[in-house]
Write a protein that holds these residues in place. Structure first.
Motif, PDB file in Angstrom:
ATOM      1  N   LEU A 271       0.960  -0.918  -0.152  1.00 50.38           N
ATOM      2  CA  LEU A 271      -0.070   0.108   0.040  1.00 50.38           C
ATOM      3  C   LEU A 271       0.859   1.220  -0.060  1.00 50.38           C
ATOM      4  CD1 LEU A 271      -2.802   1.426   0.414  1.00 50.38           C
ATOM      5  CD2 LEU A 271      -2.430   1.075   2.731  1.00 50.38           C
ATOM      6  N   HIS A 272       0.798   1.905  -1.037  1.00 48.89           N
ATOM      7  CA  HIS A 272       1.664   3.346  -1.239  1.00 48.89           C
ATOM      8  C   HIS A 272       0.710   4.401  -0.987  1.00 48.89           C
ATOM      9  CE1 HIS A 272       4.825   0.595  -2.991  1.00 48.89           C
ATOM     10  NE2 HIS A 272       3.986   0.113  -3.441  1.00 48.89           N
ATOM     11  N   VAL A 273       1.161   5.346   0.005  1.00 54.58           N
ATOM     12  CA  VAL A 273       0.001   6.151   0.280  1.00 54.58           C
ATOM     13  C   VAL A 273       0.796   7.516   0.226  1.00 54.58           C
ATOM     14  CG1 VAL A 273      -1.325   7.142   2.364  1.00 54.58           C
ATOM     15  CG2 VAL A 273      -1.085   4.711   1.912  1.00 54.58           C
ATOM     16  N   LYS A 274       0.090   8.615  -0.334  1.00 51.04           N
ATOM     17  CA  LYS A 274       0.725  10.074  -0.614  1.00 51.04           C
ATOM     18  C   LYS A 274      -0.320  10.711   0.268  1.00 51.04           C
ATOM     19  CE  LYS A 274       3.868   9.637  -4.370  1.00 51.04           C
ATOM     20  NZ  LYS A 274       4.226  10.062  -5.791  1.00 51.04           N
ATOM     21  N   ALA A 275      -0.311  11.177   1.670  1.00 50.16           N
ATOM     22  CA  ALA A 275      -1.236  12.053   2.267  1.00 50.16           C
ATOM     23  C   ALA A 275      -0.630  12.982   3.143  1.00 50.16           C
ATOM     24  CB  ALA A 275      -2.176  10.809   3.189  1.00 50.16           C
ATOM     25  N   PRO A 276      -0.235  14.031   2.796  1.00 48.29           N
ATOM     26  CA  PRO A 276       0.904  14.854   3.522  1.00 48.29           C
ATOM     27  C   PRO A 276       0.238  15.553   4.945  1.00 48.29           C
ATOM     28  CG  PRO A 276      -0.150  16.148   1.592  1.00 48.29           C
ATOM     29  CD  PRO A 276      -0.297  14.426   1.403  1.00 48.29           C
ATOM     30  N   ILE A 277      -1.034  15.602   4.821  1.00 45.61           N
ATOM     31  CA  ILE A 277      -1.641  15.955   6.085  1.00 45.61           C
ATOM     32  C   ILE A 277      -2.674  15.136   6.746  1.00 45.61           C
ATOM     33  CG2 ILE A 277      -1.998  18.422   4.944  1.00 45.61           C
ATOM     34  CD1 ILE A 277      -5.065  17.904   4.740  1.00 45.61           C
ATOM     35  N   LEU A 278      -2.230  13.840   6.773  1.00 45.27           N
ATOM     36  CA  LEU A 278      -2.946  12.904   7.413  1.00 45.27           C
ATOM     37  C   LEU A 278      -2.560  13.156   8.946  1.00 45.27           C
ATOM     38  CD1 LEU A 278      -4.416   9.823   7.093  1.00 45.27           C
ATOM     39  CD2 LEU A 278      -2.210   8.999   7.721  1.00 45.27           C
ATOM     40  N   SER A 279      -3.830  13.083   9.737  1.00 48.61           N
ATOM     41  CA  SER A 279      -3.678  13.210  11.144  1.00 48.61           C
ATOM     42  C   SER A 279      -4.218  12.268  12.004  1.00 48.61           C
ATOM     43  CB  SER A 279      -4.488  14.415  11.530  1.00 48.61           C
ATOM     44  OG  SER A 279      -5.851  14.649  11.152  1.00 48.61           O
ATOM     45  N   HIS A 280      -5.003  11.230  11.478  1.00 43.95           N
ATOM     46  CA  HIS A 280      -5.751   9.977  12.093  1.00 43.95           C
ATOM     47  C   HIS A 280      -5.240   8.792  11.505  1.00 43.95           C
ATOM     48  CE1 HIS A 280      -7.979  13.544  13.533  1.00 43.95           C
ATOM     49  NE2 HIS A 280      -8.291  13.002  14.582  1.00 43.95           N
ATOM     50  N   LEU A 281      -4.718   7.773  12.355  1.00 40.95           N
ATOM     51  CA  LEU A 281      -4.228   6.745  11.696  1.00 40.95           C
ATOM     52  C   LEU A 281      -4.574   5.362  12.539  1.00 40.95           C
ATOM     53  CD1 LEU A 281      -2.527   4.992   9.552  1.00 40.95           C
ATOM     54  CD2 LEU A 281      -0.248   5.532  11.077  1.00 40.95           C
ATOM     55  N   HIS A 282      -5.306   4.612  12.173  1.00 43.82           N
ATOM     56  CA  HIS A 282      -5.920   3.543  12.786  1.00 43.82           C
ATOM     57  C   HIS A 282      -5.380   2.238  11.981  1.00 43.82           C
ATOM     58  CE1 HIS A 282      -9.574   5.818  14.857  1.00 43.82           C
ATOM     59  NE2 HIS A 282      -8.693   6.320  14.791  1.00 43.82           N
ATOM     60  N   LEU A 283      -4.796   1.428  12.799  1.00 43.41           N
ATOM     61  CA  LEU A 283      -3.924   0.243  12.235  1.00 43.41           C
ATOM     62  C   LEU A 283      -4.508  -0.957  12.876  1.00 43.41           C
ATOM     63  CD1 LEU A 283      -0.280   1.478  12.522  1.00 43.41           C
ATOM     64  CD2 LEU A 283      -1.631   1.117  10.495  1.00 43.41           C
ATOM     65  N   THR A 284      -4.870  -2.082  11.996  1.00 50.65           N
ATOM     66  CA  THR A 284      -5.338  -3.519  12.360  1.00 50.65           C
ATOM     67  C   THR A 284      -4.366  -4.298  11.433  1.00 50.65           C
ATOM     68  OG1 THR A 284      -7.366  -2.614  13.201  1.00 50.65           O
ATOM     69  CG2 THR A 284      -7.254  -4.879  12.853  1.00 50.65           C
ATOM     70  N   PHE A 308       5.867   8.245  11.715  1.00 48.78           N
ATOM     71  CA  PHE A 308       5.802   9.663  11.881  1.00 48.78           C
ATOM     72  C   PHE A 308       6.493  10.481  10.951  1.00 48.78           C
ATOM     73  CE2 PHE A 308       4.173   8.115  15.977  1.00 48.78           C
ATOM     74  CZ  PHE A 308       3.127   8.797  16.021  1.00 48.78           C
ATOM     75  N   CYS A 309       7.743   9.800  10.276  1.00 53.51           N
ATOM     76  CA  CYS A 309       8.407  10.521   9.343  1.00 53.51           C
ATOM     77  C   CYS A 309       7.563  10.625   7.896  1.00 53.51           C
ATOM     78  CB  CYS A 309       9.600   9.577   8.868  1.00 53.51           C
ATOM     79  SG  CYS A 309      11.047   9.776   9.979  1.00 53.51           S
ATOM     80  N   VAL A 310       6.721   9.408   7.647  1.00 51.77           N
ATOM     81  CA  VAL A 310       5.815   9.522   6.333  1.00 51.77           C
ATOM     82  C   VAL A 310       4.735  10.457   6.460  1.00 51.77           C
ATOM     83  CG1 VAL A 310       4.562   8.120   4.787  1.00 51.77           C
ATOM     84  CG2 VAL A 310       6.684   7.417   5.668  1.00 51.77           C
ATOM     85  N   PHE A 311       4.199  10.346   7.887  1.00 49.10           N
ATOM     86  CA  PHE A 311       2.899  11.159   8.100  1.00 49.10           C
ATOM     87  C   PHE A 311       3.151  12.055   9.262  1.00 49.10           C
ATOM     88  CE2 PHE A 311       1.188   6.677   6.727  1.00 49.10           C
ATOM     89  CZ  PHE A 311       0.821   7.280   5.325  1.00 49.10           C
ATOM     90  N   PRO A 312       3.847  13.039   9.101  1.00 47.84           N
ATOM     91  CA  PRO A 312       4.356  13.872  10.327  1.00 47.84           C
ATOM     92  C   PRO A 312       3.517  14.695  10.789  1.00 47.84           C
ATOM     93  CG  PRO A 312       4.820  15.017   8.239  1.00 47.84           C
ATOM     94  CD  PRO A 312       4.458  13.682   7.844  1.00 47.84           C
ATOM     95  N   ASN A 313       2.125  14.715  10.320  1.00 43.04           N
ATOM     96  CA  ASN A 313       1.115  15.519  11.083  1.00 43.04           C
ATOM     97  C   ASN A 313       0.153  14.539  11.850  1.00 43.04           C
ATOM     98  OD1 ASN A 313       1.680  18.119  10.054  1.00 43.04           O
ATOM     99  ND2 ASN A 313       1.159  17.088   7.989  1.00 43.04           N
ATOM    100  N   VAL A 314       0.573  13.324  12.003  1.00 41.07           N
ATOM    101  CA  VAL A 314      -0.443  12.517  12.794  1.00 41.07           C
ATOM    102  C   VAL A 314      -0.431  12.858  14.261  1.00 41.07           C
ATOM    103  CG1 VAL A 314      -0.666  10.012  13.748  1.00 41.07           C
ATOM    104  CG2 VAL A 314      -0.108  10.274  11.288  1.00 41.07           C
ATOM    105  N   ASN A 315      -1.777  13.076  14.862  1.00 41.04           N
ATOM    106  CA  ASN A 315      -1.798  13.509  16.071  1.00 41.04           C
ATOM    107  C   ASN A 315      -2.666  12.427  16.854  1.00 41.04           C
ATOM    108  OD1 ASN A 315      -4.452  14.388  15.833  1.00 41.04           O
ATOM    109  ND2 ASN A 315      -3.858  16.360  14.816  1.00 41.04           N
ATOM    110  N   SER A 316      -3.236  11.457  16.037  1.00 41.76           N
ATOM    111  CA  SER A 316      -4.219  10.448  16.544  1.00 41.76           C
ATOM    112  C   SER A 316      -3.706   9.205  16.048  1.00 41.76           C
ATOM    113  CB  SER A 316      -5.630  10.827  16.168  1.00 41.76           C
ATOM    114  OG  SER A 316      -6.545   9.713  16.812  1.00 41.76           O
TER     115      SER A 316
END
Length: 424
Positions: A271-284, A308-316
């Motif tokens: 899965l290749h993701v380009k989402a520079p402002i991603l803030s919520h990441l839920h992993l299963t 956090f390097c790929v999605f630096p704006n994750v806060n959740s």
């Protein structure tokens, strides 16, 4: 005490319409029409239909009806009657009762006859008559192994110019002659095979999607590329290794405005993701499978650092049960090699689904994450239902004593059941 049919007739029509509008099952609406003239008079003004083919119908009628098509016709007649009598239809939800899935496959095939909810002929009987004001459509078909190819999507694109939300479950969908649907903002496809094209058609024909959920979907070609400028929420569910060349083994997601990413994956390739402002990441996800190629997830000690390097704006950040179990196993195998992740300092909320099989290791793993998250304000932890109350209470007290400034939410989780939150 319930109202008698006579007293019901004395109620104002606005109240009768309000009562009908709050009934969850359209079969109950049909019964009310028969029981009360007042209900029958206001019925045409309700705006939604919610109807299921239930297991009760099959079980009750199966032993008495020799012509199985009568069962299907019963459902079809009720639904078509509902559609034809409403002045404006804004919402339609037709589906099979989830209990039907527990019935024997042969019994389902026998009792449903030839009626598929996504069948072209069936859809053509009702869609043109109610499509002009339709805003939300949900269709969940029969749980059988083979479906006739359906042109449901092209038909919807021809008639439903104001549709905003669409959900389709269990279908073999053709996308030949599919027209763009710029009004659609929410799309869910579950247990669906898209034939004639790959999943790339989503980007081309639904350009303004804000919410997209793909669950156990397949396409004729891969890799799939999803490029959506306005997408804010993306959910992807894939289990087990791809069983055929049609499985979605690779997806590239380009979503510059994506805010929430929910992954429920196992045995997935990339899965290749380009989402520079991603803030919520839920992993299963199974962190051992190397399933998120761009993040290089595997046995690497730098997993969180790379997130956090790929999605630096994750806060959740949320870890579901198997993702947490894999992360905890890694920490246990490398007790003196836990990484420090600067990116976690900006984390505002954190949640995890815990097995609590070894309370001391779970606590150390939680501590490693929380101590690095200096801006953290809220933590939500759910404990597996099978854990004894004594162990759960001990863990809860320990956590709340260690981090008293945090706002805590505690819950209980179990497979196949809704999460339940408890007051502390």
């Amino acid at each position: 005490m319930g109202l008698s049919p006579v007293s019901m007739e004395k109620l104002p029509e606005t109240l009768l319409l309000e009562i009908l509008s709050h009934l969850d099952d359209s079969a109950d609406v049909a019964r009310c029409r028969i029981a009360s003239k007042g209900f029958n008079n206001v019925y045409p003004y309700i705006r939604s239909i919610n109807l299921q083919r239930t297991s009760r119908i099959y079980l009750n009628l199966g032993s008495r009806v020799s012509n199985s098509s009568q069962v299907s016709t019963h459902f079809e007649d009720i639904f078509l009657n509902l559609v034809s009598n409403l002045k404006v239809v804004e919402t339609i939800n037709i589906s099979n009762d989830s209990l039907i899935e527990d019935l024997p496959h042969g019994f389902i095939c026998k009792m449903t006859g030839d009626l598929y909810l996504t069948d072209d002929d069936f859809v053509k009987k009702w869609l043109p008559t109610c499509s002009s004001q339709l805003k939300s459509l949900s269709i969940s078909d029969s749980p059988v192994s083979s479906f006739p190819r359906s042109h449901l999507l092209p038909l919807i694109s021809v008639y439903c110019h104001n549709l905003v939300e669409l959900k389709v479950k269990r279908a073999l969908l053709s996308v030949k002659n599919l027209n763009p649907m710029p009004m659609l903002t929410s799309l869910t496809l579950e247990a669906v095979h898209v034939c004639g094209e790959d999943i790339n058609v989503i980007s081309n024909c639904f350009p303004n999607l804000q919410a997209l959920n793909l669950k156990y979907c397949e396409g004729d070609t891969y890799p799939a590329t999803i490029d959506l400028l306005n997408l804010k929420t993306f959910g992807l569910t894939m289990y087990d290794a791809p069983s055929s060349v049609n499985a979605l083994s690779s997806i590239s997601l380009i979503a510059p405005n994506l805010i929430m990413l929910e992954l429920d994956l196992s045995g997935f390739t990339a899965l290749h993701v380009k989402a520079p402002i991603l803030s919520h990441l839920h992993l299963t996800v199974d962190l051992r499978d190397g399933i998120v190629h761009e993040l290089h997830i595997g046995y690497s000690q730098y997993f969180l650092h790379k997130v956090f390097c790929v999605f630096p704006n994750v806060n959740s950040l949320c870890f579901k049960s198997n993702a947490w179990m894999a992360l905890e196993a890694w920490y246990k195998s490398k007790p003196f090699d836990w990484e420090t992740c600067d990116g976690m300092k900006g984390l505002k909320t954190f949640s995890a689904y815990l097995w609590l099989s070894e309370q001391s290791w779970t606590f150390l793993c939680v501590a490693n994450l929380l101590d690095q998250s200096t801006d953290l304000s809220e933590v939500s932890l759910l404990i597996w239902r099978g854990v004894s109350p004594r162990v759960s209470k001990s863990f809860i007290v320990r956590c709340m004593s260690r981090w008293p400034r945090l706002k805590w939410r505690w819950g209980i989780w179990s497979d196949g059941m809704e999460d339940s939150w408890v007051s502390i």
